[in-house]
Design a protein around this motif. Structure first.
Motif, PDB file in Angstrom:
ATOM      1  N   GLU A  90      73.018  85.202  -4.256  1.00  0.00           N
ATOM      2  CA  GLU A  90      74.036  85.803  -5.138  1.00  0.00           C
ATOM      3  C   GLU A  90      73.306  86.351  -6.176  1.00  0.00           C
ATOM      4  N   THR A 150      72.438  91.829   1.080  1.00  0.00           N
ATOM      5  CA  THR A 150      73.924  91.457   0.206  1.00  0.00           C
ATOM      6  C   THR A 150      74.854  92.555   0.615  1.00  0.00           C
ATOM      7  N   LEU A 186      77.842  86.369   2.069  1.00  0.00           N
ATOM      8  CA  LEU A 186      77.908  87.347   0.972  1.00  0.00           C
ATOM      9  C   LEU A 186      78.498  88.895   1.329  1.00  0.00           C
ATOM     10  N   ASP A 230      71.624  89.498  -5.362  1.00  0.00           N
ATOM     11  CA  ASP A 230      72.745  90.738  -5.143  1.00  0.00           C
ATOM     12  C   ASP A 230      72.800  91.251  -6.595  1.00  0.00           C
TER      13      ASP A 230
END
Ligand SMILES: C[S@@+](CC[C@H](N)C(=O)[O-])C[C@H]1O[C@@H](n2cnc3c(N)ncnc32)[C@H](O)[C@@H]1O
Length: 238
Positions: free
Chosen positions: A11, A50, A77, A14
């Motif tokens: 995350e 991502t 994701l 990303d």
């Protein structure tokens, strides 16, 4: 080569690549400039991360995008970010691409992209053979990877022509994370492509866009004078 960067920190990775210089203002514009009209194409995104590329491919009119990455965190994701809007046109699954592309049919894909993945793969020859198998006649692949001259700066052997496994600590996600990759010569990259039967139709060394200057004039200046990534387009003619 697995790294926490692309699993535990997926995350944060990303968020980091949305607007940074190296991904958003050097790598992506340089690779995207090598793609033709994508309208109606079935595209394989190898090492999709991502999904920042997948989103771009849909925006460019791709009919179908297949996302593959060996990190289940990345696949989760991509599905979370793009599933609702593009789910009917997208397939996403976790798989190590060094074992080939067993889920993809021969002669089935118009375009394959593989941005910033090949330096994590020890032997490129079987992968390019699989790329050649799954591309349609006339189809092409565009990939980016670390520039061999840039990576030679971190060589321990001092022998440019010897493949080396390199471990570095990167601050991409706001904390130090170890990343291991393979450094190899331009000769080795080209040999793997030509052994597959694919023909190289374009090679560039990328160019940072003007927005990079507003983020860091110093980094922009450096990238204007030093190669960082290599970009190659190869096509299936037979
Ligand atoms: C630097 S990221 C690039 C992600 C994406 N292509 C982009 O440009 O935003 C590298 C990605 O390659 C994936 N990867 C590395 N080795 C792989 C392998 N053997 N099989 C599948 N994916 C791999 C990683 O999990 C990671 O998501």
């Amino acid at each position: 080569m697995k790294s926490d960067m692309y699993s535990k920190h997926a995350e944060k990775y990303d968020a980091a690549v949305q607007n940074n210089i190296y991904n958003a203002h050097l790598e992506r514009p340089s690779l995207q400039a090598m793609l033709g009209d994508l309208t109606g194409c079935h595209i394989l995104d190898l090492g999709c991360g991502t999904g920042v590329y997948a989103e771009y491919l849909f925006d460019q009119g791709a009919k179908k995008v297949t996302c593959v990455d060996y990190s289940q965190d990345m696949i989760d994701l991509v599905t979370k970010k793009l599933g609702a809007e593009f789910g009917h046109r997208m397939t996403a699954y976790a798989q190590d691409i060094t074992i080939g592309l067993p889920s993809e049919s021969s002669n089935s894909l118009d375009v394959i992209i593989c941005p910033l993945v090949l330096h994590y793969i020890k032997d490129l020859t079987p992968l390019f053979a699989e790329v050649n198998r799954v591309l349609k006649l006339g189809g092409y692949m565009v990939f980016s990877t670390h520039h061999p001259f840039a990576d030679f700066e971190c060589s321990l052997s001092g022998n440019y022509f010897e493949q080396e496994r390199v471990t570095e600590t990167w601050d991409t996600v706001g904390e130090p994370v170890e990343v291991t990759f393979y450094r190899r010569s331009l000769t080795d990259i080209m040999a793997a492509i030509t052994a597959s039967g694919l023909a190289v139709t374009q090679l560039t060394e990328g160019k940072a866009d003007e927005k990079a200057k507003t983020i860091s004039a110093e980094t922009y200046e450096h990238l204007s004078k030093n190669p960082n990534f290599l970009f190659v387009k190869c096509q299936k003619f037979a």
